[in-house]
Design a protein around this motif. Sequence first.
Motif, PDB file in Angstrom:
ATOM      1  N   LEU A 175      -5.011  11.663  -6.488  1.00 26.92           N
ATOM      2  CA  LEU A 175      -5.415  10.567  -5.590  1.00 26.92           C
ATOM      3  C   LEU A 175      -4.353  10.410  -4.504  1.00 26.92           C
ATOM      4  N   GLY A 176      -3.312   9.698  -4.793  1.00 26.01           N
ATOM      5  CA  GLY A 176      -2.224   9.491  -3.825  1.00 26.01           C
ATOM      6  C   GLY A 176      -2.565   8.407  -2.831  1.00 26.01           C
ATOM      7  N   ASP A 177      -1.559   7.993  -2.085  1.00 29.22           N
ATOM      8  CA  ASP A 177      -1.761   6.958  -1.079  1.00 29.22           C
ATOM      9  C   ASP A 177      -2.456   7.554   0.143  1.00 29.22           C
ATOM     10  N   GLY A 178      -3.736   7.271   0.264  1.00 27.48           N
ATOM     11  CA  GLY A 178      -4.504   7.816   1.379  1.00 27.48           C
ATOM     12  C   GLY A 178      -4.286   7.059   2.674  1.00 27.48           C
ATOM     13  N   ARG A 179      -3.793   5.825   2.549  1.00 21.82           N
ATOM     14  CA  ARG A 179      -3.632   5.007   3.753  1.00 21.82           C
ATOM     15  C   ARG A 179      -2.382   4.129   3.674  1.00 21.82           C
ATOM     16  N   ALA A 180      -1.401   4.591   2.928  1.00 20.51           N
ATOM     17  CA  ALA A 180      -0.182   3.786   2.773  1.00 20.51           C
ATOM     18  C   ALA A 180       1.035   4.670   2.975  1.00 20.51           C
ATOM     19  N   PHE A 233      -3.611  12.504   1.529  1.00 15.79           N
ATOM     20  CA  PHE A 233      -4.458  12.081   0.404  1.00 15.79           C
ATOM     21  C   PHE A 233      -5.676  11.276   0.853  1.00 15.79           C
ATOM     22  N   ALA A 234      -5.954  11.263   2.149  1.00 16.10           N
ATOM     23  CA  ALA A 234      -7.004  10.364   2.661  1.00 16.10           C
ATOM     24  C   ALA A 234      -8.419  10.788   2.249  1.00 16.10           C
ATOM     25  N   ARG A 235      -8.614  12.039   1.877  1.00 12.19           N
ATOM     26  CA  ARG A 235      -9.934  12.509   1.419  1.00 12.19           C
ATOM     27  C   ARG A 235     -11.062  12.036   2.338  1.00 12.19           C
ATOM     28  N   GLY A 236     -10.890  12.167   3.625  1.00 13.77           N
ATOM     29  CA  GLY A 236     -11.953  11.794   4.557  1.00 13.77           C
ATOM     30  C   GLY A 236     -11.916  10.335   4.955  1.00 13.77           C
ATOM     31  N   GLY A 237     -11.110   9.527   4.297  1.00  9.99           N
ATOM     32  CA  GLY A 237     -10.994   8.110   4.677  1.00  9.99           C
ATOM     33  C   GLY A 237     -10.248   7.981   6.001  1.00  9.99           C
ATOM     34  N   ASP A 238     -10.377   6.829   6.639  1.00  6.01           N
ATOM     35  CA  ASP A 238      -9.777   6.667   7.971  1.00  6.01           C
ATOM     36  C   ASP A 238      -8.318   6.213   7.913  1.00  6.01           C
ATOM     37  N   GLY A 239      -7.819   5.948   6.697  1.00  2.77           N
ATOM     38  CA  GLY A 239      -6.417   5.565   6.576  1.00  2.77           C
ATOM     39  C   GLY A 239      -6.138   4.141   7.012  1.00  2.77           C
ATOM     40  N   ARG A 240      -7.188   3.419   7.302  1.00  2.71           N
ATOM     41  CA  ARG A 240      -7.004   2.079   7.845  1.00  2.71           C
ATOM     42  C   ARG A 240      -7.474   1.009   6.869  1.00  2.71           C
ATOM     43  N   ALA A 241      -7.133  -0.232   7.179  1.00  4.96           N
ATOM     44  CA  ALA A 241      -7.561  -1.377   6.370  1.00  4.96           C
ATOM     45  C   ALA A 241      -8.106  -2.438   7.323  1.00  4.96           C
ATOM     46  N   TYR A 273     -13.917   0.840  11.438  1.00  5.81           N
ATOM     47  CA  TYR A 273     -15.369   0.926  11.279  1.00  5.81           C
ATOM     48  C   TYR A 273     -15.750   0.931   9.811  1.00  5.81           C
ATOM     49  N   ARG A 274     -16.377  -0.148   9.368  1.00  2.00           N
ATOM     50  CA  ARG A 274     -16.928  -0.204   8.022  1.00  2.00           C
ATOM     51  C   ARG A 274     -18.442  -0.263   8.217  1.00  2.00           C
ATOM     52  N   GLU A 275     -19.122  -1.324   7.745  1.00  2.00           N
ATOM     53  CA  GLU A 275     -20.537  -1.360   8.092  1.00  2.00           C
ATOM     54  C   GLU A 275     -20.708  -1.613   9.584  1.00  2.00           C
ATOM     55  N   ASP A 307      -4.341   4.180 -11.731  1.00  2.00           N
ATOM     56  CA  ASP A 307      -3.547   4.265 -10.492  1.00  2.00           C
ATOM     57  C   ASP A 307      -3.240   2.876  -9.945  1.00  2.00           C
ATOM     58  N   ASN A 308      -3.840   1.847 -10.525  1.00  2.00           N
ATOM     59  CA  ASN A 308      -3.554   0.484 -10.092  1.00  2.00           C
ATOM     60  C   ASN A 308      -2.771  -0.281 -11.159  1.00  2.00           C
ATOM     61  N   MET A 309      -2.148   0.444 -12.075  1.00  2.00           N
ATOM     62  CA  MET A 309      -1.324  -0.213 -13.095  1.00  2.00           C
ATOM     63  C   MET A 309       0.129   0.199 -12.903  1.00  2.00           C
ATOM     64  N   ILE A 359      -0.614  -5.224  -9.086  1.00  2.00           N
ATOM     65  CA  ILE A 359      -0.612  -4.387  -7.881  1.00  2.00           C
ATOM     66  C   ILE A 359      -2.040  -4.021  -7.494  1.00  2.00           C
ATOM     67  N   ASP A 360      -2.245  -3.805  -6.211  1.00  2.00           N
ATOM     68  CA  ASP A 360      -3.534  -3.375  -5.644  1.00  2.00           C
ATOM     69  C   ASP A 360      -4.626  -4.420  -5.851  1.00  2.00           C
ATOM     70  N   PHE A 361      -4.581  -5.400  -4.986  1.00  2.00           N
ATOM     71  CA  PHE A 361      -5.541  -6.496  -5.047  1.00  2.00           C
ATOM     72  C   PHE A 361      -6.808  -6.073  -4.320  1.00  2.00           C
TER      73      PHE A 361
HETATM   74  P1  AMP Z   1      -7.832   1.644  -4.282  1.00  2.00           P
HETATM   75  O1  AMP Z   1      -9.223   1.479  -4.768  1.00  2.00           O
HETATM   76  O2  AMP Z   1      -7.461   0.743  -3.138  1.00  2.00           O
HETATM   77  O3  AMP Z   1      -6.820   1.572  -5.377  1.00  2.00           O
HETATM   78  O4  AMP Z   1      -7.749   3.086  -3.634  1.00  2.00           O
HETATM   79  C1  AMP Z   1      -8.044   4.252  -4.341  1.00  2.00           C
HETATM   80  C2  AMP Z   1      -7.663   5.462  -3.507  1.00  2.00           C
HETATM   81  O5  AMP Z   1      -8.430   5.530  -2.303  1.00  2.00           O
HETATM   82  C3  AMP Z   1      -6.221   5.492  -3.067  1.00  2.00           C
HETATM   83  O6  AMP Z   1      -5.851   6.840  -3.114  1.00  2.00           O
HETATM   84  C4  AMP Z   1      -6.273   4.973  -1.657  1.00  2.00           C
HETATM   85  O7  AMP Z   1      -5.168   5.391  -0.893  1.00  2.00           O
HETATM   86  C5  AMP Z   1      -7.568   5.602  -1.164  1.00  2.00           C
HETATM   87  N1  AMP Z   1      -8.175   4.885  -0.032  1.00  2.00           N
HETATM   88  C6  AMP Z   1      -8.825   3.698  -0.068  1.00  2.00           C
HETATM   89  N2  AMP Z   1      -9.267   3.360   1.179  1.00  2.00           N
HETATM   90  C7  AMP Z   1      -8.885   4.355   2.022  1.00  2.00           C
HETATM   91  C8  AMP Z   1      -9.039   4.599   3.436  1.00  2.00           C
HETATM   92  N3  AMP Z   1      -9.665   3.740   4.234  1.00  2.00           N
HETATM   93  N4  AMP Z   1      -8.524   5.746   3.939  1.00  2.00           N
HETATM   94  C9  AMP Z   1      -7.882   6.623   3.149  1.00  2.00           C
HETATM   95  N5  AMP Z   1      -7.709   6.453   1.825  1.00  2.00           N
HETATM   96  C10 AMP Z   1      -8.196   5.331   1.254  1.00  2.00           C
END
Ligand code: AMP
Length: 484
Positions: free
Chosen positions: A85-90, A115-123, A159-161, A247-249, A256-258
């Motif tokens: 998994l890893g930190d995809g956006r941290a 580790f973003a796996r296609g995610g945008d890395g943003r919040a 961009y979410r919905e 991964d959230n423990m 951690i990880d609210f």
């Molecule tokens: P979480 O459910 O927040 O604990 O996240 C699970 C995994 O998804 C972690 O590896 C996060 O870094 C990754 N992740 C969640 N949202 C995004 C995002 N928007 N872009 C990239 N990675 C994400």
Amino acid sequence: MNPIAVNSYRALPEHMFTGDIPVATGSPQLLILNDGLLQDYGIADTWFRSAEGLGVLSGNAINSDNPPMAMAYAGHQFGQRVPLLGDGRAHMLGQMHTANGNVDVQLKGSGPTAFARGGDGRATLASVLREYLVSEAMAGLGIPTTRSLAVIATGDAVYREEPEPGGILARTARSHIRVGSFQHAAGNLGDEAVKALADYMIEQHFPQCAAADNRYADLLVAVGERQAQLIAQWMLVGFIHGVMNTDNMSIVGETIDFGPCAFMDEFNADKVFSSIDRHGRYAWAKQPGIGLWNLTRLAETLLPLLSSDSDTAVRIAEAQLAPFMPAFQAAFYAGLRKKLGLRDQAEVGNGFADETLALLGEHAIDMTVFFDTLTRVAGDAPDGAVLELFSDTAGVQQWLTQWHSVRADDADTAQRMRRANPAVIARNHRVEEALRAATARNDLTPFLRLTGALQNPFHCAPENADLQTPPLPEERVTATFCGT
Ligand code: AMP
Ligand code: MG
């Protein structure tokens, strides 16, 4: 000067992190700085309010003397193994030396990593504000947690919905090492990496384990002890984490990880908030069992360190995990007895505590209001205050009579109960309302008011009385904010 001056994670094996750095944002703005936290740390706010500070917290400037990294980990999500998994956006910026020891500073929402796996890395800004609010509420309750140091509005849309304002959270923690970090070391890197990670954690956070005959066995017990205490404390205030994946423990025992976490209103042991938790895996009452399940995954990674003989290793691991449930039970029931203001008779008290929860569940009584009212009745409010909470009082009078027979009634019973019974919690409808005002109307007033009230949740100022009340039917939150 940038106080985030060191990064102890650089000592970990190489594939425990990557050299990913934050990605710049459009027109960042420091929306919130947690002055109280900086004061606790004994760190001045000057740098954080400077242009350089904003540059670093927004990802627009990189400290080349102490470059950021992204942490690697694996995990079980809803019971399914995910090898990487890893930190995809941290991004981990490193540690600050504070009056309370070293703390990590991590940015969340600061751009995609390997580790973003296609995610945008943003919040989204809303999700960042939500984590800020709930983690600070947790701290106000005295429960171990990662803390929120600052919120940056990025000025960019996420961009979410639909397009939403973007945010970055700068959070602090004693450590960001998770059960999933050990799973990554064991699953992807080998025994030497697990040993290096375990030695790092012992050196940094569990020095008392260093001298033990079997330091890794000792580490497992210590991690379990902290989780037992943590989960008991969550449950005593009606908190449901919602995504207790491995991964959230946290290894050091901080919340951690609210995500879609929340405090329940009316008591229901099976309560779930997260709409992604379809089978109720992480329901309120299931949390200790899940804690043990996660610790068992941790134990599996440590087996090669526990003994060179695999049968012996399993036996050692089982023995080290055995105290977890009793430790949880002891902490949970001691907490319930305190909430009820009982004389210290564990046998009678524990049974009575179970009956109390059953009563609350049966009548769907608000947990916080109930214990707050009972605390006032232990002071000088009449019994009627409790009776009034029930529309059907059958059985309640009998419960009250029983309570009078088992309660303590010395001069400071009510005060002791007060320390166990918050008057105000981060009710979901108030949280959502505050986030809506902040993101839809750029109005931080409700957010700051709620955050302020939750700093000292054991006292509710008269002007905050509206924050105490449970949601009206039309105010109930039906889908907990899960937007990330
Ligand atoms: P979480 O459910 O927040 O604990 O996240 C699970 C995994 O998804 C972690 O590896 C996060 O870094 C990754 N992740 C969640 N949202 C995004 C995002 N928007 N872009 C990239 N990675 C994400
Ligand atoms: Mg996570």
